[in-house]
Write a protein that holds these residues in place. Structure first.
Motif, short mmCIF file in Angstrom:
data_model
loop_
_atom_site.label_atom_id
_atom_site.label_comp_id
_atom_site.label_asym_id
_atom_site.label_seq_id
_atom_site.Cartn_x
_atom_site.Cartn_y
_atom_site.Cartn_z
N PRO A 1 40.09 32.64 32.67
CA PRO A 1 40.36 32.64 34.11
C PRO A 1 39.33 31.79 34.86
O PRO A 1 38.13 32.03 34.76
N ALA B 1 40.35 33.10 40.79
CA ALA B 1 40.94 34.42 40.94
C ALA B 1 42.29 34.39 41.65
O ALA B 1 43.19 35.17 41.32
N ASP B 2 42.45 33.51 42.62
CA ASP B 2 43.66 33.52 43.46
C ASP B 2 44.71 32.50 43.04
O ASP B 2 45.73 32.35 43.72
N TYR C 1 45.38 32.17 36.96
CA TYR C 1 43.94 32.19 37.26
C TYR C 1 43.29 30.82 37.09
O TYR C 1 42.16 30.69 36.63
N GLU D 1 45.76 41.47 34.20
CA GLU D 1 45.39 41.46 35.62
C GLU D 1 43.89 41.60 35.81
O GLU D 1 43.32 41.09 36.79
N GLU E 1 41.22 38.75 36.84
CA GLU E 1 40.95 38.25 38.19
C GLU E 1 39.49 38.44 38.57
O GLU E 1 38.85 37.53 39.10
#
Length: 590
Positions: free
Chosen positions: A459, A462-463, A467, A484, A487
């Motif tokens: 990742p 985060a947004d 990711y 999830e 994030e």
């Protein structure tokens, strides 16, 4: 309690000035590091785009898992062409650009070499399939007639590391049963015959191909393999290598005594007839001579799952390899006595052959250490984790993982960091069976969960979609789904964020470099009480105290704090005495 004597030091290496003697090497698993073309799979362009991130982190070198042409039956460890880049990952031009930019940033590049076997789609094996029995083409591999009536039984009783028989029988063009070929791993990974001079010459040429392009070294896959015992004798035990671990499952009683606490293949009379044979050392002496033809301290590191420790260090004698992975350190888990024993033994054996020690906590074949440390038994070594298995305490595992980073990075020698370690990334422990790709999962019918959980794409933002793994491609589906929870671990949530795991690693690497920790010498101090859960050593200007016990521990008065695994783990009683909470570590001024 008096101080214990120094047990070894990196300064005793054959060439203490060689870059690899004290390097911190970052492992990139290309398909999961960064996706530069938006197809959901990482590639070399993605690696190039993120090199600044690695340079800023402070590592010295990057080791790339296989990116060669491959049908990807085992994530690239089934090589169809050793001299080209698989289109999934880019082109040779992309590789050259990545190498140039890495060198411009002061980063060395190590590439993976897979010499034990090829892909069944390699030109040599395809030629062997079309060739007659006993032909030169078939002699490059290990073909044999079967046993029993009509050769219906395999040539011996060996089992594949990934589960099931290690032999597959061919069907002739006329439909009749043919010979059997050996594959210690997947059926699509036929073993090469290293008794054949053509095989040896070919692999030396492969070394030169990449050395000529400018690579700085090689990680050698299954370095204890390749050579098989004469006559290919039956062996009454099975070595099941999942998540990088060779764990003997005794079927006939021959191997029980030799099996190590670390679950590695033992030496001596219980050695599998296909691992750790004396002939491998002749191969590496020849390769050492090849690397010596090139300037720049080119190096090799062995993936050799053998024991005892003295057997591992036979691979790094002065005219063979330069490093060997220390899997005993990885397997010690979160246990002070086991870590203490491994460090002491490692440094002693390293000094005996004038080689550097190496340290590693995770890699692409193991459940991530921050996850293992969060299990009820933090010394356990599961062969992957699924939703129906015990789920780790993620917060506890992260705290211990951060502390383990300070334990490892404070040691003399060279350290390996697996991508995502610097983010505190956990294992994906709830992957659905429908998305798993590891051949060990399928060959064991799911009994072994496999290694997919540690190979999930990183990742970055985060947004962002996936990711940020696929950059600006919002519709790209990563080749393995990300949980999830990733994030909160994304790089953009950690870089330049005080207290983050990334910043902890960056600070540790900076201090390690400034204080020449990697080229120091270790001494266990009077505070060291491994049986009570306390590790304490001095290495040059750094004093490490790690609390693996269940109680707070009072630190020595007057020692300045250089770095702590978690700021909240240090408390002061108001009278000058500082205590270190459980599951934490601190670097003090020595």
């Amino acid at each position: 309690m008096t101080s214990e004597p120094t047990t070894g030091a990196a300064e005793a290496t054959t060439d203490a000035t060689a870059w690899w003697a004290d390097a911190v090497i970052y492992q990139v698993y290309p398909r999961s590091f960064a996706d530069g073309n938006g197809d959901g799979m990482g590639d070399l362009v993605g690696v190039t785009e993120r090199l600044n991130y690695l340079a800023d982190l402070g590592v010295d070198a990057v080791w790339l898992s296989p990116f060669y042409t491959s049908p990807q039956a085992d994530a690239g460890y089934d090589v169809a062409d050793y001299r080209d880049v698989d289109p999934r990952f880019g082109t040779l031009a992309d590789f050259d650009e990545m190498l140039r930019e890495a060198h411009d940033l002061g980063l060395k590049i190590i590439v993976d070499l897979v010499p034990n076997h090829t892909s069944d789609e390699h030109a040599w094996f395809q030629e062997a399939l079309d060739a007659a029995e006993g032909s030169a083409a078939r002699d490059r591999y290990i073909f044999r007639d079967g046993r029993g009536e009509g050769g219906a039984e395999p040539p011996n009783n060996w089992q594949s590391i990934f589960g099931g028989p290690a032999w597959t029988r061919l069907t002739n063009d006329d439909g009749t049963p043919g010979q059997w070929y050996l594959h210690l791993f997947d059926t699509k990974q036929p073993d090469l015959n290293w008794e054949n001079p053509e095989v040896r010459a070919e692999m030396e040429d492969v070394l030169r191909f990449w050395l000529d392009r400018g690579v700085d070294g090689f990680r050698v896959d299954v370095a204890h393999g390749m050579v098989k015992a004469e006559g290919l004798p039956d062996w009454s035990a099975k070595v099941a290598m999942v998540a990088g671990n060779e764990n003997e499952e005794v079927t006939g009683g021959a191997a029980e005594e030799g099996a190590a606490e670390g679950n590695m293949a033992p030496s001596g009379e219980n050695t599998p007839p296909y691992f750790d044979q004396e002939g491998v050392h002749e191969i590496y002496r020849a390769w050492h001579r090849v690397l010596a033809e090139y300037d720049g301290d080119r190096m090799m590191v062995a993936e050799a799952w053998v024991e005892p420790m003295s057997r591992i260090f036979r691979y790094v004698r002065s005219d063979e390899m330069h490093q060997a992975f220390n899997f005993g350190f990885l397997l010690a888990g979160w246990d002070a006595a086991r870590i203490h024993a491994n460090v002491s033994e490692t440094l002693t054996e390293a000094a005996a052959v004038n080689a550097p020690a190496t340290w590693v906590l995770s890699n692409h074949d193991t459940v991530r250490h921050s996850t293992r440390y969060g299990l009820a038994d933090p010394t356990s070594f599961p062969k992957g984790i699924a939703a129906e298995d015990e789920q780790p305490d993620e917060e506890l595992g992260l705290a211990r993982g951060r502390a383990a980073a300070l334990i490892m990075l404070g040691l003399p020698g060279s350290a390996y960091v697996y991508q995502g370690d610097e983010l505190g990334l956990p294992e994906h422990t709830t992957l659905d069976a429908s998305v798993r790709q590891d051949p060990s999962f399928f060959r064991t019918e799911g009994a072994e969960r496999g290694r997919d959980g540690c190979r999930v794409p990183l990742p970055w933002e985060a947004d962002a979609a996936s990711y940020g793994f696929s950059g600006d491609s919002p519709d790209a589906e990563p080749w393995l789904p990300q949980p999830e929870s990733f994030e909160q671990y994304a790089a953009d949530q950690q870089v330049n964020v005080a207290g983050s795991t990334y910043e902890l690693y960056r600070q540790a690497l900076s201090l390690r470099s400034q204080l020449s920790v990697g080229s120091g010498a270790l001494e266990w101090t009077e505070l060291n009480q491994p049986d009570a859960g306390i590790l304490a050593y001095r290495n040059g200007k750094v004093q490490l105290v790690a609390n693996l016990s269940g109680e707070a521990y009072s630190l020595p008065e007057g020692a300045g704090v250089l770095l702590v695994s978690d700021e909240s783990a240090l408390t002061n009683d108001g009278g000058g005495t500082e205590t270190l909470a459980p599951n934490a570590a601190v670097w003090l001024t020595a």
